[in-house]
Design a protein around this motif. Structure first.
Motif, short mmCIF file in Angstrom:
data_model
loop_
_atom_site.label_atom_id
_atom_site.label_comp_id
_atom_site.label_asym_id
_atom_site.label_seq_id
_atom_site.Cartn_x
_atom_site.Cartn_y
_atom_site.Cartn_z
N GLN A 86 -0.14 5.97 2.51
CA GLN A 86 -0.96 7.04 1.93
C GLN A 86 -1.56 7.94 3.00
O GLN A 86 -1.68 9.16 2.82
CB GLN A 86 -2.06 6.44 1.06
N ASP A 256 -7.44 -5.15 0.29
CA ASP A 256 -7.04 -5.33 -1.10
C ASP A 256 -5.92 -6.35 -1.23
O ASP A 256 -5.86 -7.11 -2.20
CB ASP A 256 -6.58 -3.99 -1.70
N ILE A 285 -6.09 0.59 -2.64
CA ILE A 285 -4.67 0.89 -2.81
C ILE A 285 -4.37 1.05 -4.30
O ILE A 285 -5.06 0.50 -5.16
CB ILE A 285 -3.77 -0.20 -2.19
N GLU A 286 -3.34 1.80 -4.60
CA GLU A 286 -3.01 2.12 -5.99
C GLU A 286 -2.74 0.86 -6.81
O GLU A 286 -3.13 0.77 -7.99
CB GLU A 286 -1.80 3.05 -6.02
N PHE A 287 -2.11 -0.11 -6.22
CA PHE A 287 -1.75 -1.34 -6.93
C PHE A 287 -2.97 -2.08 -7.47
O PHE A 287 -2.89 -2.78 -8.48
CB PHE A 287 -0.95 -2.25 -5.99
N ASP A 289 -5.36 -1.08 -9.11
CA ASP A 289 -5.75 -0.62 -10.44
C ASP A 289 -4.76 -1.05 -11.51
O ASP A 289 -4.95 -0.79 -12.69
CB ASP A 289 -5.87 0.91 -10.44
N TYR A 290 -3.68 -1.75 -11.08
CA TYR A 290 -2.64 -2.13 -12.03
C TYR A 290 -2.50 -3.65 -12.18
O TYR A 290 -1.65 -4.11 -12.94
CB TYR A 290 -1.29 -1.53 -11.60
N THR A 294 -8.39 -5.71 -13.26
CA THR A 294 -8.37 -4.68 -12.22
C THR A 294 -9.38 -5.02 -11.13
O THR A 294 -10.45 -5.54 -11.40
CB THR A 294 -8.67 -3.30 -12.82
N GLN A 299 -12.93 2.01 -2.00
CA GLN A 299 -11.80 2.93 -1.89
C GLN A 299 -11.93 3.85 -0.69
O GLN A 299 -12.88 4.62 -0.56
CB GLN A 299 -11.69 3.77 -3.16
N HIS A 303 -5.80 9.81 1.82
CA HIS A 303 -5.11 11.09 1.99
C HIS A 303 -5.95 12.05 2.83
O HIS A 303 -5.45 12.71 3.75
CB HIS A 303 -4.79 11.71 0.62
#
Length: 356
Positions: A86, A256, A285-287, A289-290, A294, A299, A303
């Motif tokens: 990222q 994370d 990391i985006e993962f 939240d999935y 959660t 965070q 970017h």
């Protein structure tokens, strides 16, 4: 395309572009060489004329005149880590705006890979270097800084007054993680560590210790498990946690990935999250939240971190550095999700999202 048409495109000159755009040839040259130093309207008009005319700038000749490669070397500890992926997107976005490309020097956590990138720097195949590994690479006899190229440390500061740093507020964020857990009533804590000797790990653990002290807790009130910023560290820490008689109820993992490894392992053992144990990660990391539940995490503005690092390096290359550019520290955001809740026997608190 006909042979005649092919010739006409090849014969287009910068003066043709200038006439089409209604500007001077100097303006066209400025837009192509330093797009960030012209007004947006002028930039757009000139670039539209470039597209319409089919003009191809002779970047090789221009770079020979300026002695620039228009390339930045980015040294990354481990390209497989989603955090660095990222950050690299941010770096690329910022460099592209100024006509620069990047070369990724993936160390893959191996010192043996450093010499190839030292050679690249010493042969001046880049105009500047972004270091995300927390140290100046070397090959045993030479070091990358001997190239005399502008360098910026990202993610982890380097103790060298010649090298500016762009980092996040690791220490403050880790302290906030402890405050969050203590605020939920957790008085017995666990810390899942990163690599020993790692600069980032040192900052995060220092923040954790500060948070513990501020809460009136001591050495006996937390357990530390060694490891790295990987899933397997969380798994090993969770296995050790499950063997304890006096288990912590609030866990802070320094990444994370290790938090997710911990979460998966304790749930597989039949524990409820967050009813039996709360878990906080670090990175965003985006993962995170999935997964289910959660992950509550700190965070990083990954970017923006990448863009800012590239921005500072470009300032160094152009000789435009200001005092405030030498030490940039970006804040994080606490994402209060589903893996944290009140300690057993405590009342529930509302979910929150707040800057650290």
């Amino acid at each position: 395309m006909s042979r005649k048409r092919w010739r006409s495109v090849k014969e287009i000159r910068i003066a043709d572009v200038a006439r089409l755009a209604g500007v001077s040839t100097a303006t066209v040259s400025r837009v192509l060489a330093n797009p960030d130093k012209v007004r947006t309207k002028t930039h757009d008009v000139v670039m539209e004329a470039v597209r319409r005319s089919g003009y191809t700038p002779n970047s090789v000749a221009r770079n020979l005149r300026t002695r620039r490669t228009m390339t930045v070397l980015v040294v990354v500890p481990n390209l497989a880590n989603p955090v660095f992926a990222q950050i690299l997107r941010g770096i690329d976005d910022e460099l592209t705006q100024s006509g620069y490309g990047l070369v990724i020097g993936n160390l893959d956590n191996c010192l043996e890979r450093e010499p190839r990138y030292v050679d690249l720097a010493l042969s001046r195949q880049a105009d500047g270097i972004l270091l995300m590994n927390g140290r100046i690479p070397g090959d045993g006899t030479r070091h990358m800084d001997e190239a005399g190229l502008p360098m910026v440390a990202m993610c982890a500061a380097i103790s060298d007054e010649r090298i500016p740093s762009v980092v996040v507020q690791d220490r403050e964020a880790s302290r906030e993680a402890v405050r969050h857990l203590v605020g939920l009533g957790h008085r017995r804590l666990g810390y899942v560590a990163g690599p020993t000797g790692n600069v980032i790990e040192g900052e995060r653990y220092a923040g954790f210790r500060q948070g513990v002290a501020e809460a009136g807790l001591g050495e006996r009130d937390f357990v530390r498990w060694e490891g790295r910023f990987v899933f397997s560290t969380g798994v090993a820490a969770a296995e050790a946690f499950l063997r304890l008689k006096d288990r912590p109820t609030g866990i802070f993992a320094a990444s994370d990935e290790s938090a997710i490894g911990f979460l998966k392992t304790v749930r597989a053992a039949g524990l409820r999250v967050p009813e039996d144990v709360s878990i906080v990660g670090f990175d965003g990391i985006e993962f995170a939240d999935y997964i289910e539940p959660t992950l509550t995490t700190l965070q990083q503005p990954l970017h923006e971190l990448g863009r800012m690092g590239a921005r500072v390096l470009l300032k160094m290359i152009r000789g435009e550095m200001k005092p405030e550019d030498w030490s940039v520290r970006l804040p994080l955001t606490l994402l209060d999700r589903d893996t944290t809740g009140p300690a057993p026997g405590r009342a529930a608190k509302p979910l929150r999202r707040r800057a650290v």
